[in-house]
Scaffold this motif. Structure first.
Motif, short mmCIF file in Angstrom:
data_model
loop_
_atom_site.label_atom_id
_atom_site.label_comp_id
_atom_site.label_asym_id
_atom_site.label_seq_id
_atom_site.Cartn_x
_atom_site.Cartn_y
_atom_site.Cartn_z
N ARG A 4 6.33 40.87 68.93
CA ARG A 4 5.81 39.51 69.13
C ARG A 4 6.18 38.66 67.92
N ALA A 5 6.62 37.46 68.18
CA ALA A 5 6.98 36.55 67.10
C ALA A 5 5.74 36.24 66.26
N GLN A 6 5.91 36.28 64.93
CA GLN A 6 4.82 36.00 64.02
C GLN A 6 5.23 34.86 63.09
N PRO A 7 4.51 33.76 63.14
CA PRO A 7 4.88 32.62 62.31
C PRO A 7 4.54 32.86 60.85
N GLY A 8 5.11 32.06 59.97
CA GLY A 8 4.72 32.10 58.57
C GLY A 8 5.85 32.46 57.63
N LEU A 9 6.54 33.55 57.89
CA LEU A 9 7.62 33.97 57.00
C LEU A 9 8.92 33.27 57.34
N SER A 10 9.69 32.94 56.32
CA SER A 10 11.00 32.33 56.56
C SER A 10 11.90 32.61 55.37
N GLY A 11 13.19 32.45 55.61
CA GLY A 11 14.15 32.65 54.54
C GLY A 11 15.00 33.88 54.76
N THR A 12 15.85 34.15 53.79
CA THR A 12 16.82 35.24 53.88
C THR A 12 16.59 36.26 52.78
N ILE A 13 16.73 37.53 53.14
CA ILE A 13 16.73 38.59 52.14
C ILE A 13 17.96 39.46 52.34
N THR A 14 18.30 40.20 51.31
CA THR A 14 19.45 41.11 51.38
C THR A 14 18.98 42.55 51.21
N LYS A 60 16.02 36.01 58.12
CA LYS A 60 17.33 36.63 58.29
C LYS A 60 17.48 37.75 57.27
N VAL A 61 17.87 38.93 57.73
CA VAL A 61 18.12 40.07 56.85
C VAL A 61 19.61 40.32 56.79
N ASN A 62 20.20 40.11 55.63
CA ASN A 62 21.61 40.43 55.42
C ASN A 62 21.72 41.87 54.95
N TYR A 63 22.53 42.65 55.64
CA TYR A 63 22.74 44.05 55.26
C TYR A 63 24.04 44.14 54.47
N VAL A 64 23.94 44.62 53.24
CA VAL A 64 25.11 44.79 52.37
C VAL A 64 25.37 46.28 52.18
N PRO A 65 26.52 46.80 52.63
CA PRO A 65 26.85 48.21 52.38
C PRO A 65 27.01 48.43 50.88
N GLY A 66 26.31 49.42 50.35
CA GLY A 66 26.31 49.60 48.90
C GLY A 66 27.10 50.78 48.39
N GLY A 67 27.79 51.51 49.28
CA GLY A 67 28.51 52.70 48.84
C GLY A 67 27.55 53.86 48.63
N ASP A 108 19.75 38.55 37.37
CA ASP A 108 19.85 37.60 38.49
C ASP A 108 20.02 38.38 39.79
N PRO A 109 18.94 38.98 40.29
CA PRO A 109 19.04 39.86 41.46
C PRO A 109 19.58 39.16 42.70
N GLN A 110 20.57 39.80 43.34
CA GLN A 110 21.12 39.30 44.60
C GLN A 110 20.64 40.15 45.78
N VAL A 111 20.06 41.28 45.48
CA VAL A 111 19.57 42.21 46.50
C VAL A 111 18.05 42.28 46.38
N ASP A 112 17.38 42.27 47.52
CA ASP A 112 15.91 42.27 47.54
C ASP A 112 15.31 43.65 47.82
N ASN A 172 13.04 36.24 47.21
CA ASN A 172 12.21 35.94 48.38
C ASN A 172 11.28 37.14 48.57
N ARG A 173 10.39 37.29 47.62
CA ARG A 173 9.57 38.50 47.57
C ARG A 173 8.67 38.66 48.78
N ALA A 174 8.13 37.57 49.29
CA ALA A 174 7.21 37.66 50.42
C ALA A 174 7.89 38.30 51.63
N VAL A 175 9.09 37.87 51.92
CA VAL A 175 9.83 38.43 53.05
C VAL A 175 10.25 39.86 52.74
N ALA A 176 10.69 40.11 51.51
CA ALA A 176 11.11 41.46 51.12
C ALA A 176 9.94 42.44 51.25
#
Length: 351
Positions: free
Chosen positions: A22-32, A60-67, A82-86, A271-275
């Motif tokens: 079910r869709a839940q309002p409140g959270l927004s933004g992108t994490i990796t 939006k969740v961006n998936y980055v392959p990390g090896g 300067d963290p780029q990954v959450d 974007n700690r809340a989403v992470a």
């Protein structure tokens, strides 16, 4: 060691209906999210990430392959200022390095109530930091046409397999696990010494085609480069399904060891809340059920209700559990560098 609770709390009594998203309002933004590439990425996206995004349309969740896990912790270290990954999912022996360096946050049940649903072994794996998100175990993977088929760990030393083995050496965790397995096969105890294992592995070295399978041992078997490789049960089960049985899997009767992946919240996430919400979701009953039934990793959430047919193909299966060596990864971490050095000096050079 993962205990009997891994089976009893994995929900064998009933099979729960899939959770409604079910869709839940409140959270927004992108994490990796950074984790393993290939079939892990494909299946984790379908089973875990997409339902999370459906529940949170603004996310939006961006998936980055990390090896490898070592490469992932290296990336986290390089980005510390300067963290780029959450969020990261990696092996516990490597995430512990990130914990000690302050790369990942401590998690509390007050903020992450799902921690209270996890198996004790899952909580213990990461200590106060990110807990276990999957359990698996080391297996031997081989070409299903191999005759005679593999029957035991000692078969790796068969003369007909010379030059046809792919063995992942340390710092890959497969090499650490294999060390403990060979030591037990030789009648020793890895907690006291690995001398017997190193001698035996040195004798195996001339039969090894590569100590760094690329992209992995499963692919080398399918491409006809080797006949046998070290591997993980979950992936080998999926590859067997996808190739109509061209790959076979052996859980050695001499014993195997559990492997643990932890989920880690990056210190300084932008974007700690989403992470944090994603970490809660990844450890939840629906996400654990979906991923176990899709890719055969054993669940770490003790309340997840898993299809018994799926559990039977995981590290939580009674047959698998009964063959596990009592190995504490937190203790292995302390001697990891010693084991790595012995492999480099005595095993790899003997090829």
């Amino acid at each position: 060691m993962l205990s009997r609770r891994l089976v009893l709390q994995a929900g064998l009594a009933t099979v729960a209906a899939p959770a409604l998203v079910r869709a839940q309002p409140g959270l927004s933004g992108t994490i990796t999210l950074m984790s393993y590439a290939g079939i892990f990425q494909d299946n984790y996206t379908k089973a875990v990430i997409e339902p999370f995004q459906q529940a949170h349309p603004g996310v939006k969740v961006n998936y980055v392959p990390g090896g490898t896990s070592a490469q992932m912790v290296g990336s986290a270290r390089a980005q510390k200022a300067d963290p780029q990954v959450d969020v990261t999912i990696m092996d516990v022996t490597t995430s512990s390095i990130g914990n000690s360096e302050g790369l990942f946050e401590k998690l509390t049940p007050a903020e992450f109530p799902v921690l209270n649903e996890l198996l004790p072994e899952a909580r213990a794996a990461g200590g106060d930091y990110g807990p276990a998100v999957t359990f698996d175990h080391l297996v031997l993977v081989y070409d299903a046409t191999l005759q005679p088929p593999l029957a035991k760990l000692a078969d790796l030393w068969r003369p007909d397999l010379k030059g046809l083995l792919a063995v992942s050496a340390p710092p890959n965790i497969q090499g650490l696990a294999l060390t403990a397995m060979v030591e037990k096969m030789e009648g020793g105890d890895h907690r006291k010494s690995i001398d017997a294992a190193i001698r035996k592995l040195k004798a195996l070295a001339p039969s090894v085609n590569t100590f760094e399978p690329n992209p992995d041992g499963y692919s080398l078997i399918l491409n006809g480069v080797v006949k046998v490789a070290t591997g993980w049960n979950a992936r080998s089960q999926l590859y067997a399904d996808q190739t109509s049985g061209k790959i076979a899997t052996l859980l050695p009767p001499e014993g195997s060891v559990f492997q643990i992946n932890t989920i880690n919240l990056t210190t300084g996430s932008k974007n700690r809340a989403v992470a944090a919400a994603f970490v809660n979701h990844a450890l939840s009953q629906p996400a654990q059920k979906a991923f176990t039934e899709r890719m055969f990793y054993a669940p770490t959430n003790g309340k997840a209700q898993i299809d018994p047919k799926a559990i039977a193909r995981t590290a939580a299966a009674p047959e698998s559990r009964s063959r596990m060596i009592d190995l504490d990864w937190n203790e292995v971490i302390k001697v990891r560098d010693q084991w790595n050095n012995r492999w480099r000096r005595e095993v790899v050079t003997a090829r």
